[in-house]
Write a protein that holds these residues in place. Structure first.
Motif, short mmCIF file in Angstrom:
data_model
loop_
_atom_site.label_atom_id
_atom_site.label_comp_id
_atom_site.label_asym_id
_atom_site.label_seq_id
_atom_site.Cartn_x
_atom_site.Cartn_y
_atom_site.Cartn_z
N UNK A 293 12.57 -11.43 3.82
CA UNK A 293 13.57 -10.61 3.11
C UNK A 293 12.96 -9.89 1.91
N UNK A 294 12.02 -10.52 1.23
CA UNK A 294 11.35 -9.87 0.10
C UNK A 294 10.56 -8.66 0.59
N UNK A 295 9.80 -8.84 1.67
CA UNK A 295 9.03 -7.72 2.22
C UNK A 295 9.96 -6.59 2.66
N UNK A 296 11.06 -6.95 3.30
CA UNK A 296 12.02 -5.93 3.74
C UNK A 296 12.63 -5.19 2.55
N UNK A 297 12.89 -5.90 1.46
CA UNK A 297 13.46 -5.26 0.27
C UNK A 297 12.47 -4.28 -0.36
N UNK A 298 11.19 -4.64 -0.37
CA UNK A 298 10.18 -3.71 -0.88
C UNK A 298 10.12 -2.46 0.01
N UNK A 299 10.23 -2.65 1.33
CA UNK A 299 10.23 -1.51 2.24
C UNK A 299 11.48 -0.64 2.02
N UNK A 300 12.62 -1.27 1.78
CA UNK A 300 13.84 -0.51 1.50
C UNK A 300 13.69 0.32 0.23
N UNK A 301 13.03 -0.25 -0.78
CA UNK A 301 12.76 0.49 -2.01
C UNK A 301 11.91 1.72 -1.70
N UNK A 302 10.89 1.55 -0.88
CA UNK A 302 10.02 2.65 -0.46
C UNK A 302 10.84 3.75 0.22
N UNK A 303 11.76 3.35 1.11
CA UNK A 303 12.59 4.34 1.81
C UNK A 303 13.58 5.01 0.87
N UNK A 304 14.15 4.25 -0.07
CA UNK A 304 15.10 4.81 -1.02
C UNK A 304 14.46 5.89 -1.89
N UNK A 305 13.17 5.79 -2.07
CA UNK A 305 12.45 6.77 -2.88
C UNK A 305 12.02 7.99 -2.08
N UNK A 306 12.57 8.12 -0.87
CA UNK A 306 12.40 9.34 -0.09
C UNK A 306 11.35 9.31 0.98
N UNK A 307 10.78 8.17 1.27
CA UNK A 307 9.72 8.10 2.27
C UNK A 307 10.29 7.74 3.64
N UNK A 308 9.41 7.78 4.64
CA UNK A 308 9.84 7.58 6.02
C UNK A 308 9.22 6.30 6.58
N UNK B 219 0.83 -1.20 0.00
CA UNK B 219 0.00 0.00 0.00
C UNK B 219 0.86 1.25 0.00
N UNK B 220 1.90 1.23 0.82
CA UNK B 220 2.79 2.40 0.91
C UNK B 220 3.46 2.68 -0.44
N UNK B 221 3.96 1.64 -1.09
CA UNK B 221 4.61 1.82 -2.39
C UNK B 221 3.64 2.34 -3.44
N UNK B 222 2.43 1.80 -3.46
CA UNK B 222 1.46 2.21 -4.47
C UNK B 222 1.00 3.65 -4.26
N UNK B 223 0.81 4.06 -3.02
CA UNK B 223 0.45 5.45 -2.74
C UNK B 223 1.61 6.39 -3.08
N UNK B 224 2.81 5.98 -2.73
CA UNK B 224 3.99 6.79 -3.04
C UNK B 224 4.13 6.98 -4.55
N UNK B 225 3.87 5.94 -5.30
CA UNK B 225 3.97 6.01 -6.77
C UNK B 225 3.02 7.05 -7.33
N UNK B 226 1.92 7.31 -6.64
CA UNK B 226 0.93 8.29 -7.10
C UNK B 226 1.16 9.67 -6.53
N UNK B 227 2.30 9.87 -5.89
CA UNK B 227 2.69 11.21 -5.47
C UNK B 227 2.34 11.60 -4.05
N UNK B 228 1.78 10.68 -3.25
CA UNK B 228 1.48 11.01 -1.87
C UNK B 228 2.74 10.92 -1.02
N UNK B 229 2.81 11.75 0.00
CA UNK B 229 3.89 11.67 0.99
C UNK B 229 3.45 10.68 2.06
N UNK B 230 4.12 9.54 2.12
CA UNK B 230 3.65 8.42 2.92
C UNK B 230 4.61 8.14 4.08
#
Length: 413
Positions: free
Chosen positions: A201-216, A17-28
């Motif tokens: 590890x897959x879930x953690x990698x997706x979360x790391x991607x979310x953080x790398x894209x500037x989210x908290x 959910x966090x990644x998909x919202x971030x992709x649409x420009x929301x600050x998540x």
């Protein structure tokens, strides 16, 4: 101004959910008491379950109830304390298994699972972990000659729903997985099912991607949720966080957070366990294997060979009940040459609703409060599409599939 969102829960559903919202420009802001992927999303067979389209409470459940009584069957453990605490939920779960509901539930589950491998493949590519994906299918096995008829019936069922499978006899099973002992006369290979070597590890990698894209990402327990003039405020041990919208994706803990708001989503849990074991020298498997009669998966993982077990219907926070995982471990040793246990036995809880479908959508009478939980046994598989559905609806876009079967209003007034 940029819209803001809180996503509560950093399992596969919440991270998606966090990644998909971030992709649409929301600050998540993503908040969880533990690191991403360390709760329910950690403990599963790592299967991307494109073929898991039959609800657990399907009409065949009625014929099995007598065999489950007394807690002798490896597929189910029912705590008497749990049954007496929430008898209404269990009765509704059984009521939802009636035949008139079957086809609609199957269609709803298939809509969620149909493209799970493709969605995860794309996310793994973005996260830089394509090596964790296996597209070798999954193998379902029966220990008795009666398994031939059961395998044929499942093959026919999957064919009716457009899912490829291959019937195997004892020789065919050995040809596909020579490391298995020849104790299974019947099997079914389902090629479209994918798997991973470490769900956590897959879930953690997706979360790391979310953080790398500037989210908290905030690691803190969420202790309260309230509406205010700005939108929604989540209270945590480290302070409060406010945003325009909030997505509750806390899995089996979602109901605890929603109760003070007067929301009862009819959520309960199915507990599960796993262990990792080493293989004996020279033994290997190339895909997850499900032993129908033993009611367990054995799956090759980064940590060793993971053995899962059946459903434990105990209270969410009750002490461990190890009968099923002990039984599964013994049965797995009969099927595959396993060595020592690695680490401790893991226990977790899966969020489940009476109709075996998740809750995906905006909460009635609570604008800006979005619910994404109840994905039961297929949350790891259905996380990405759940995230896309939530983000599309938040942004006024057409969701990728019809959200009607998963609407919160079916249980929340």
């Amino acid at each position: 101004m940029t819209r803001t969102a809180l996503v509560l829960g950093a399992g596969m559903v919440g991270v998606s959910c966090a990644l998909a919202l971030q992709k649409r420009g929301l600050a998540v802001t993503l908040i969880d008491r533990k690191e991403p992927g360390r709760e329910t999303s950690y403990g599963n067979a790592g299967v991307l379950a494109a073929s898991s389209i039959l609800p657990l409470n399907n009409p065949a459940l009625y014929a099995k109830i007598a065999g489950y009584l007394g807690n002798r069957h490896p597929a189910l453990n029912l705590s008497l304390r749990r049954a007496s605490t929430r008898p209404g939920w269990l009765l509704r779960f059984l009521w939802e298994a009636r035949p008139s509901q079957g086809l609609a539930r199957i269609a709803a589950l298939q809509a969620l699972t149909a493209d799970t491998v493709a969605r995860h493949r794309a996310l793994m590519g973005e996260a830089g972990i394509p090596h964790r994906l296996r597209e070798t299918g999954t193998l379902k096995l029966w220990r008795s000659e009666a398994g031939h008829a059961a395998a044929q019936a499942e093959h026919d069922f999957l064919k009716r729903h457009g899912i490829e499978s291959h019937l195997l006899d004892r020789q065919g099973i050995s040809g596909v997985e020579p490391g298995l002992k020849p104790i299974f006369p019947a099997g079914l290979l389902i090629p479209s099912v994918g798997s991973v070597d470490s769900p956590g590890a897959v879930t953690a990698a997706y979360a790391a991607l979310f953080a790398e894209r500037g989210a908290r990402i905030v690691q803190a327990a969420v202790t309260g949720l309230s509406r205010n003039s700005a939108g929604w405020r989540a209270e945590t041990a480290t302070g409060g966080f406010e945003a325009d919208i909030t997505v509750v994706a806390l899995g089996p803990w979602s109901g605890d957070l929603l109760k003070p708001l007067g929301i009862d989503p009819k959520l309960d849990v199915e507990r599960g366990y796993h262990r990792h074991l080493t293989p004996q020298a020279g033994s290997s498997l190339t895909r997850p294997v499900y032993d129908v009669d033993g009611a367990y998966y054995i799956a090759p993982m980064e940590q060793g060979y993971r053995v899962t077990c059946g459903v434990d219907l105990s209270l969410r926070d009750a002490p461990d009940a190890l009968r099923q995982i002990d039984s599964a471990t013994a049965a797995a040793r009969e099927a595959f040459p396993l060595g020592a246990v690695v680490g401790e036995t893991w226990r977790g809880a899966r969020p489940t609703l009476p109709d075996s479908l998740p809750m995906i959508g905006e909460a009635p009478r609570h604008p800006g409060l979005w619910l994404a939980f109840g994905n039961q046994h297929v949350g790891f598989s259905t996380g990405p599409i759940t995230g896309e559905m939530i983000a599309a609806m938040v942004c006024g876009e057409p969701p990728p599939i019809d959200p009607t079967p998963y609407r919160p209003g079916r249980y929340i007034s």
